[in-house]
Design a protein around this motif. Sequence first.
Motif, mmCIF file in Angstrom:
data_model
loop_
_atom_site.group_PDB
_atom_site.id
_atom_site.type_symbol
_atom_site.label_atom_id
_atom_site.label_comp_id
_atom_site.label_asym_id
_atom_site.label_seq_id
_atom_site.Cartn_x
_atom_site.Cartn_y
_atom_site.Cartn_z
ATOM 1 N N PRO A 38 48.602 51.758 16.994
ATOM 2 C CA PRO A 38 49.033 53.149 16.918
ATOM 3 C C PRO A 38 49.778 53.527 18.171
ATOM 4 O O PRO A 38 49.565 52.971 19.234
ATOM 5 N N SER A 39 50.661 54.468 18.026
ATOM 6 C CA SER A 39 51.398 54.926 19.198
ATOM 7 C C SER A 39 50.475 55.671 20.135
ATOM 8 O O SER A 39 49.455 56.211 19.738
ATOM 9 N N SER A 40 50.845 55.661 21.404
ATOM 10 C CA SER A 40 49.993 56.337 22.386
ATOM 11 C C SER A 40 49.923 57.830 22.124
ATOM 12 O O SER A 40 48.937 58.477 22.410
ATOM 13 N N ALA A 41 50.978 58.368 21.542
ATOM 14 C CA ALA A 41 50.951 59.806 21.256
ATOM 15 C C ALA A 41 49.990 60.124 20.145
ATOM 16 O O ALA A 41 49.233 61.082 20.220
ATOM 17 N N SER A 42 49.999 59.274 19.117
ATOM 18 C CA SER A 42 49.089 59.527 18.000
ATOM 19 C C SER A 42 47.655 59.276 18.362
ATOM 20 O O SER A 42 46.748 59.711 17.680
ATOM 21 N N ALA A 43 47.447 58.527 19.458
ATOM 22 C CA ALA A 43 46.072 58.253 19.866
ATOM 23 C C ALA A 43 45.330 59.504 20.263
ATOM 24 O O ALA A 43 44.110 59.561 20.210
ATOM 25 N N TYR A 95 47.530 61.482 8.411
ATOM 26 C CA TYR A 95 46.319 61.831 9.143
ATOM 27 C C TYR A 95 46.393 61.172 10.521
ATOM 28 O O TYR A 95 47.098 60.177 10.708
ATOM 29 N N PRO A 96 45.652 61.685 11.505
ATOM 30 C CA PRO A 96 45.661 61.076 12.836
ATOM 31 C C PRO A 96 45.203 59.622 12.783
ATOM 32 O O PRO A 96 44.169 59.307 12.189
ATOM 33 N N ILE A 97 45.972 58.735 13.396
ATOM 34 C CA ILE A 97 45.627 57.316 13.393
ATOM 35 C C ILE A 97 44.384 57.094 14.239
ATOM 36 O O ILE A 97 44.275 57.591 15.361
ATOM 37 N N GLY A 98 43.448 56.333 13.702
ATOM 38 C CA GLY A 98 42.193 56.047 14.392
ATOM 39 C C GLY A 98 41.070 56.991 14.037
ATOM 40 O O GLY A 98 39.953 56.830 14.541
ATOM 41 N N PHE A 99 41.337 57.976 13.174
ATOM 42 C CA PHE A 99 40.313 58.940 12.804
ATOM 43 C C PHE A 99 39.958 58.863 11.317
ATOM 44 O O PHE A 99 39.448 59.817 10.761
ATOM 45 N N THR A 100 40.219 57.733 10.680
ATOM 46 C CA THR A 100 39.850 57.546 9.271
ATOM 47 C C THR A 100 38.384 57.158 9.183
ATOM 48 O O THR A 100 37.945 56.191 9.832
ATOM 49 N N GLY A 101 37.615 57.885 8.390
ATOM 50 C CA GLY A 101 36.201 57.596 8.217
ATOM 51 C C GLY A 101 35.951 56.627 7.080
ATOM 52 O O GLY A 101 36.869 56.230 6.354
ATOM 53 N N LEU A 102 34.703 56.235 6.908
ATOM 54 C CA LEU A 102 34.290 55.328 5.836
ATOM 55 C C LEU A 102 33.269 56.040 4.956
ATOM 56 O O LEU A 102 32.292 56.604 5.463
ATOM 57 N N ASP A 103 33.505 55.989 3.644
ATOM 58 C CA ASP A 103 32.598 56.644 2.709
ATOM 59 C C ASP A 103 31.227 55.977 2.730
ATOM 60 O O ASP A 103 31.110 54.744 2.851
ATOM 61 N N ASN A 104 30.195 56.786 2.589
ATOM 62 C CA ASN A 104 28.841 56.263 2.441
ATOM 63 C C ASN A 104 28.613 55.977 0.962
ATOM 64 O O ASN A 104 28.577 56.887 0.133
ATOM 65 N N VAL A 105 28.480 54.689 0.622
ATOM 66 C CA VAL A 105 28.360 54.278 -0.779
ATOM 67 C C VAL A 105 26.903 54.042 -1.162
ATOM 68 O O VAL A 105 26.612 53.253 -2.056
ATOM 69 N N ARG A 142 43.763 47.534 7.337
ATOM 70 C CA ARG A 142 45.102 48.109 7.262
ATOM 71 C C ARG A 142 45.094 49.532 6.707
ATOM 72 O O ARG A 142 45.876 50.381 7.142
ATOM 73 N N LYS A 143 44.221 49.801 5.766
ATOM 74 C CA LYS A 143 44.135 51.144 5.224
ATOM 75 C C LYS A 143 43.618 52.135 6.272
ATOM 76 O O LYS A 143 44.109 53.257 6.382
ATOM 77 N N VAL A 144 42.614 51.698 7.050
ATOM 78 C CA VAL A 144 42.033 52.591 8.051
ATOM 79 C C VAL A 144 43.048 52.920 9.146
ATOM 80 O O VAL A 144 43.118 54.053 9.622
ATOM 81 N N TRP A 145 43.871 51.947 9.536
ATOM 82 C CA TRP A 145 44.818 52.162 10.621
ATOM 83 C C TRP A 145 46.199 52.609 10.131
ATOM 84 O O TRP A 145 47.136 52.711 10.918
ATOM 85 N N SER A 146 46.343 52.853 8.838
ATOM 86 C CA SER A 146 47.651 53.263 8.321
ATOM 87 C C SER A 146 47.946 54.727 8.565
ATOM 88 O O SER A 146 49.097 55.144 8.568
ATOM 89 N N GLY A 147 46.905 55.533 8.739
ATOM 90 C CA GLY A 147 47.108 56.967 8.877
ATOM 91 C C GLY A 147 47.387 57.659 7.557
ATOM 92 O O GLY A 147 47.717 58.851 7.535
#
Length: 800
Positions: free
Chosen positions: A154-159, A210-220, A273-278
């Motif tokens: 991710p770009s430093s700005a999006s971090a 969405y902000p890169i690095g802030f993707t959550g994971l569903d509780n299954v 890849r999905k989590v870091w795609s934004g």
Amino acid sequence: MTIESSHADLPQINHCPSPKTDLIELNSIKCDHYEKSSDLLILNLYVREIITENLQVQFNEQSVRVEFQTRDDKILSKYSHLSQSDSPLKFVWSQTLVGKIIPEQCSFAVKKTALDIQLKKAKPDKWPRPFPLSPRQEEDQRIPVLSQNDTSRPSSASAHSAPAKVNSTSQPSSKSETWRSSSGASSSSSSSSSSSSYANSNSESSSPKYPIGFTGLDNVGNSCYLNAAVQCLLNCDELRDIFNDSKLSTLINQRNPLGFDGKLALSFAVLMRKVWSGSLDTFNPKALRNTLASKLDQFGGLMQQDSHEFLGFLLDGLHEDLNQGKKVQVDFGDREPTADESWSVYSQRNRSPIVDLYHGQFRSRLTCLQCGKVSTTYEPFNSITLPIPAPSTSFSVTMIELHRPPYKLRIRVPQVHTMHSIFQEIMPQQGRKYFALEAVDGKVMRVLKQSDVPSSEANHAVVVCEVVPHLQPVPVMHRFFPLVSPNCAHCNKRDDCLKRCTRCRSVAYCNRDCQVGDWSQHKAKCKPAEASYLDLPFVVSLSVDSRGKHVRDLVRSTVEKLLASSLDRTLLDDFQMWMKDKTGKEVALSDEAMDNLDDVAAIVVEWKKPIQLKAIQERTHPGCDEDDESDITLYDCFSAFTESETLSESWHCPTCKKMTDCRKEMMLSRLPTYLILAIKRFVNKSSLLGRKLDTPVHFPIDHLDLKRYCVDEQSSNYKLCTVVNHTGLSFYGHYTAYVRSIRDQLGWRFCDDEKVAECDESDVVSKNAYILFYKRMDAQQVKEEEKEAQPAETNLNDID
């Protein structure tokens, strides 16, 4: 070809004419498979209570068909609406095979819960799967990779973007992510083609949604243990590069029987890849969990699992899916391999990015306590479980050294301690030999071994004596039998040469005649005597040719050091010595050589008059002054992990040719790029008596130096990158994680399943920390950080 069975040991089925039935195609039945050999494949078709009378199994050159009826209420109730009148339901299961078989040599067997089908392959080769993939499955199996002109970081700005949904126009620009399939299609064609499920068919904008690095994971379903561990792996920079690489497909080994046919690596790549795609606010990790559960049933249900155990299985599965290693045969003969040789053999058999990033090496050393034989082995690891040191307490021992006056030493030891921990705290000088006794009111009760737990009762004392090496240590204790009167019990004569009754020791006589004359009156009172023991037993070092006179002189010289200065020295010649064997029998010490010292339990010195010992000085060991318990640090946990321990008869010494006591030491021989540390917070977790330790453990964030725990000089500086937390008790609770990307300067974030938010660094260190991920820093990085940490020099010209 329709057969009943080609195996002689299988029950033969007589097919009877059956009434007209409804035929229902049922291809969604659960079916497992495994290869029994290179030319035999076993299918397990899970159908309960099959009616064998109406069962037909048809084998063709490249297909298998099963017609069956069942009494399983679940299946019958599901299709009851298809039944015509009272005709029984009949089902058909048919599949095309990926390879050819020999129908005449195929067979089946009916079991209570399944139908086992044995297929004889036409050619003895490994099948990646028994049935061809459907078009949908082919799309799922295709490995998505980033195009060459894309970046995985991710770009430093999006971090530093806020962890909330924002308009794409307000986000900093970044390179567009274009997916293509592993078949080599161009990025432009993959985005417009419907053959790839990962193509950018929605024409996403160049800015992340969405902000890169802030993707959550569903509780299954109680999957917080999975989400926390996976979030930590997702923030390992080098691992992200590997699973975003366009050449990932070349690393996957689908023929490894220990792996998941590449499916686990594929699922993890999609997740990465999905989590870091934004492009997503949250992602569902169900595919990853189901893939792991296909071989590990404990992760398939809704039960809570241990995050550290899951992490170990996940890393092992990813390693086996990417393992390009080969079997190697190495013969080192009678010698033990070195650290480099052991690692070379291991890395040839296990060659994958997971090994490169997460695997290190222990040095385990065993030392025989009888002959001194040393055995050194090297073992790989992918994580280290660190014990939490037990709370400490003060303990006093009496020290008697060869060339120093005796003294009492107060030390600090764990609440549950052995003699080994006491010796470790005393830290005797190299080359000296010590011998420990436990005495009760001066009477020696037992010789203490390193694995023994000494008593903490008030009247129990631990005496540690220095002995001469290569000689036999023998305990010595003092006793005194008080006289009723200093005069003869018969004639009342006073004499210093009176002889005591050998049974009761409480009366004395001038000679045998006086004893016989007094026997009629003394007989009723004469009972075995109870001696009074002096408070300070000690140890003498003897050889097999030691005689009574030598032992007497040795005991006299030792006692003389212990007596009070005001005591009459003539008392040193007024004692009698006895040898006590292991059965408790006592015999007078003779002037003959002591042939078998192993049978001597102790030497008893019997004094005719009481003696007074000099006052013993009390000392305090350094580090025992503090009454309050100090905070436990991660270094304390490492010290407890690497501390040598004594194992009782648990090693077969090649020199002694028997099971012996040994001392075990663990050190770090090779450090990995990412060091995973699990704090041992759960005690007897699998039992009802299990408990969790909430003891706070303080750990460094920016500088962990493991130099003192390493065998050789190597880069041993680490920086914390992620933490898995656990709140709750041993049998239930919740997992969360703190993560950061060191390389991309993406700051600390708190991950709680679907929620990911920024947090302060001060929140990271807490009593809930369970698993720590540290990233190794090279020497140049350490120097640069130390330089940045130094205060800037002040120019004197700038001062008014």
